[in-house]
Design an enzyme around this catalytic site. Sequence first.
Site, PDB file in Angstrom:
ATOM      1  N   TYR A 148       3.605   6.758   0.181  1.00 55.76           N
ATOM      2  CA  TYR A 148       2.233   7.268   0.224  1.00 55.76           C
ATOM      3  C   TYR A 148       2.085   8.532  -0.625  1.00 55.76           C
ATOM      4  CZ  TYR A 148       1.931   3.829   3.884  1.00 55.76           C
ATOM      5  OH  TYR A 148       1.982   2.648   4.568  1.00 55.76           O
ATOM      6  N   HIS A 208       1.088  -3.319  15.186  1.00 56.01           N
ATOM      7  CA  HIS A 208       1.677  -2.175  14.483  1.00 56.01           C
ATOM      8  C   HIS A 208       1.712  -1.014  15.466  1.00 56.01           C
ATOM      9  CE1 HIS A 208       2.708   0.762  11.474  1.00 56.01           C
ATOM     10  NE2 HIS A 208       2.564  -0.103  10.478  1.00 56.01           N
ATOM     11  N   GLU A 264       6.848  -5.466   8.406  1.00 54.80           N
ATOM     12  CA  GLU A 264       6.085  -4.956   7.271  1.00 54.80           C
ATOM     13  C   GLU A 264       6.543  -3.543   6.906  1.00 54.80           C
ATOM     14  OE1 GLU A 264       2.105  -5.346   8.706  1.00 54.80           O
ATOM     15  OE2 GLU A 264       2.015  -7.506   8.339  1.00 54.80           O
ATOM     16  N   GLY A 269       7.278  -0.291   4.815  1.00 55.26           N
ATOM     17  CA  GLY A 269       6.759   0.348   3.612  1.00 55.26           C
ATOM     18  C   GLY A 269       7.580   1.581   3.312  1.00 55.26           C
ATOM     19  N   TYR A 302       0.460  17.379   5.121  1.00 56.57           N
ATOM     20  CA  TYR A 302       0.728  17.019   6.511  1.00 56.57           C
ATOM     21  C   TYR A 302       1.870  17.873   7.040  1.00 56.57           C
ATOM     22  CZ  TYR A 302      -2.033  12.937   5.231  1.00 56.57           C
ATOM     23  OH  TYR A 302      -3.033  12.117   4.776  1.00 56.57           O
ATOM     24  N   SER A 321       2.546   4.828  12.535  1.00 52.39           N
ATOM     25  CA  SER A 321       3.468   5.403  11.547  1.00 52.39           C
ATOM     26  C   SER A 321       3.679   6.890  11.795  1.00 52.39           C
ATOM     27  CB  SER A 321       2.904   5.200  10.143  1.00 52.39           C
ATOM     28  OG  SER A 321       2.777   3.832   9.835  1.00 52.39           O
ATOM     29  N   LYS A 328       0.810  -1.222   0.000  1.00 52.91           N
ATOM     30  CA  LYS A 328       0.000   0.000   0.000  1.00 52.91           C
ATOM     31  C   LYS A 328       0.839   1.266   0.000  1.00 52.91           C
ATOM     32  CE  LYS A 328      -0.535   0.076   5.077  1.00 52.91           C
ATOM     33  NZ  LYS A 328       0.149  -1.204   5.355  1.00 52.91           N
TER      34      LYS A 328
END
Length: 427
Positions: free
Chosen positions: A394, A212, A286, A288, A329, A215, A83
């Site tokens: 992202y 998790h 995981e 990313g 952001y 992030s 993702k």
Amino acid sequence: MPTLVAEESQITNIFSASGFKGKKLVTTLSSEATISDIIQSIIKTKPSEIDSPFSVLDLRVVIDLMNKWTMNLPTVKPFYAVKCNPNISLLGALASLGANFDCASPVEIESVLSLGVSPDRIIYANPCKSESHIKYAASVGVNVTTFDSVGEVEKIKMWHPNCELVLRIKPEEDSGARFSLGLKFGALRNEVPELLKAADDAGLKVTGVSFHIGSAGASTQAYRGAILLAKTVFETASNLGMPKMKILNIGGGFTPGSKFDEASLNINEAIKSYFENEEDLVVIGEPGTYFAETAFTLATKVIGKRVRDELREYWIDDGIYGTLSTVVYDYFIVTCSTLRFGSKPDEVTYKDTKTYPSTVFGPTCDSTDTVLKEYSLPELEMNDWLVFSNMGAYTSSLGTNFNGFSSSAKNVYIACSSLSYGAENKS
């Protein structure tokens, strides 16, 4: 000693084994070539083929990051979080480098399988799936998935009874992450026995635990508490007489740089402290952002300009509805440089001492599509370029076609040690 990727010889293998299609040689560059060199070369040598905006995927960065992962976390298998950036070339490179994959939907699973990746290298890491998606996973042989509710157990029992389960738990400590994934997923400590029993009663095998910590800005100390909590779930399953668990999934939240070193230290020490006596333990992560963020650089063209006193206003052909969505952001630090082909075509890298407060807009008709405000830039003209670093995480995955404008996701050039390839992303 962990086995590292051989930077030069492995490049050829990546392209031959990864299912890349339609690649063409763009230019030959030395191993010392910078991303700026590569972008300038692409713009100069292939002006008629450039469909701006475009991105450059630097495989040298990906290889270095894989080497560092192997050195820092030798017992943790990386399952790349698709993702974060589903670019098919990135997926292919990671597959050739030995990474596995964290997928959350049939589309992501299909992309990975299209590269010839075995389904046993995929974890379906979405705790809530529709029935049709569960049936799809069963049909293609993806046989490990996460869950955190009794309802999910019932669906899996009905549509994929041979699937192994990994119980997603919610870390109890606040990691300080800007994106706390525990708001949506993760079983509470007091819910664990019921969920384990429900799966066991359904005849489903629970093979592990996942979590998790969140992030963006998460404290790496949070891994310690979450790993200890996972250990208590292993013990609960044992006390219930269930088969021994073997998978510890420490999730994502990794970023390149010094924080990765800090996270690695905490993770390694926690695993040694709490799982030292667990034979045959399989630890997976995981990542990313860790692999994607710094591997991509975005090049955008100046398509409009307005001067109001000392203020310079520019329009570029990508914006917050496209690849630059992360600039909304406040934690995202924009790293921007200029290539001034429009103003000085024979002197691309010359420098002015004078800069101006500048606003940079994206191409859509929405006034919120503003990329930079009061940002110091030299005088720019039409057909000059703004280049944004660290644009892989992202970015393209969140891009839209709002107002009919697409992002750079379809125009990705692949750079490696001595060759640069141009390709259209089909993901």
